[in-house]
Write a protein that holds these residues in place. Sequence first.
Motif, mmCIF file in Angstrom:
data_model
loop_
_atom_site.group_PDB
_atom_site.id
_atom_site.type_symbol
_atom_site.label_atom_id
_atom_site.label_comp_id
_atom_site.label_asym_id
_atom_site.label_seq_id
_atom_site.Cartn_x
_atom_site.Cartn_y
_atom_site.Cartn_z
ATOM 1 N N MET A 1 29.991 -51.523 -43.230
ATOM 2 C CA MET A 1 30.431 -51.136 -41.893
ATOM 3 C C MET A 1 31.950 -50.969 -41.897
ATOM 4 S SD MET A 1 30.074 -53.178 -38.255
ATOM 5 C CE MET A 1 28.361 -53.553 -38.511
ATOM 6 N N ARG A 2 32.398 -49.727 -41.970
ATOM 7 C CA ARG A 2 33.844 -49.487 -41.983
ATOM 8 C C ARG A 2 34.454 -49.661 -40.588
ATOM 9 N NH1 ARG A 2 37.038 -43.866 -43.624
ATOM 10 N NH2 ARG A 2 39.104 -44.566 -42.914
ATOM 11 N N TYR A 3 33.773 -49.129 -39.572
ATOM 12 C CA TYR A 3 34.286 -49.222 -38.201
ATOM 13 C C TYR A 3 33.520 -50.312 -37.459
ATOM 14 C CZ TYR A 3 36.735 -44.869 -39.093
ATOM 15 O OH TYR A 3 37.562 -43.918 -39.609
ATOM 16 N N PHE A 4 34.212 -51.377 -37.113
ATOM 17 C CA PHE A 4 33.571 -52.515 -36.448
ATOM 18 C C PHE A 4 33.642 -52.319 -34.940
ATOM 19 C CE2 PHE A 4 33.210 -56.770 -34.749
ATOM 20 C CZ PHE A 4 32.171 -57.285 -35.517
ATOM 21 N N PRO A 5 32.500 -52.405 -34.243
ATOM 22 C CA PRO A 5 32.523 -52.237 -32.780
ATOM 23 C C PRO A 5 33.205 -53.425 -32.113
ATOM 24 C CG PRO A 5 30.332 -52.880 -33.519
ATOM 25 C CD PRO A 5 31.135 -52.621 -34.754
ATOM 26 N N LEU A 6 34.137 -53.127 -31.216
ATOM 27 C CA LEU A 6 34.939 -54.176 -30.594
ATOM 28 C C LEU A 6 35.334 -53.737 -29.189
ATOM 29 C CD1 LEU A 6 36.540 -56.878 -31.138
ATOM 30 C CD2 LEU A 6 38.481 -55.422 -31.719
ATOM 31 N N PHE A 7 35.113 -54.606 -28.203
ATOM 32 C CA PHE A 7 35.543 -54.319 -26.838
ATOM 33 C C PHE A 7 36.909 -54.970 -26.621
ATOM 34 C CE2 PHE A 7 30.959 -53.927 -26.679
ATOM 35 C CZ PHE A 7 30.771 -52.801 -25.871
#
Length: 294
Positions: A1-7
């Motif tokens: 997972m290169r792009y980690f989902p983050l709010f």
Amino acid sequence: MRYFPLFFDTKAKRLLIVGGGEVAARKLALWRRSEMTITLVSPQLCAELQTQQEGFHWVSRLFDDDLIPGFDGVIAATDDEDLNRRISVLAKEQGAWVNVVDDPGACTVITPAIVDRSPVVVAIGSEGGAPVLVKELRRRLESLLPSSLSPLAKFMAEARYRIPLVQRRRVWERFLSRNGLGFDDQTDARLEQAMEQQAEAGWALLLSAEVDPDLLPLKAAMLMQECDALWFDGDLPKRLDELCRRDAQRRACLPTALAPDQNVLVVASAERYQDWQRQLSGARVIEVGSGWLA
């Protein structure tokens, strides 16, 4: 997972959008849902932007390097690829995150497709590689998730402190099983009923480490999300681990007894399966295999 989902919290943050065309208009429409202070720089605005000059500050000029400092985020949405790349470099040098339209390699963040039932928000991404697939997933989720999720989530946020911390997760599980995802004048009464209901006896979900996770029945996958702990011998298969709650306790052993209301996933190797089955005698045991549950 290169792009980690983050709010992240957008309050009191500043966003610069460079561009005045239809792409910039779409980006602006999305980010106006946030609490960021938005500045848009472009010598001209497309017809769509001309009709909605609220919620952002328009700087009517060509882009210049001195515009970047002071912004937390930058979106390059011009039709000039070289300019977009230059904006990306400048933003990175200033420590701002940057999103470049149709150029994932120049981005430090990628804007996901969003299903908005605020405060419930679902974000869907493909690392910029399959936008049409992401669009289709968003379309399906839009039809699945009711608009009542928004008031329901707000109700649950306000009501959570009425429930003792140690009972909170179980009460909310009982509440949602009664209430579903709707919100009406009986929602509060259903919460009261869930708080008054006695806790049910716990159980152990027993399966072999050799089982194919993709062949597990849907009911088993749902039960795995209810487990407070995972007990296993040897190595816990990664795919099974991913199907369980992140906050569930992991133990490479089998404790002697279940707590009265504890739900546990027990993953046993073929060599230890029958031994662990005997050790769980007296508890409610649900055995699972590929395609069946008993």
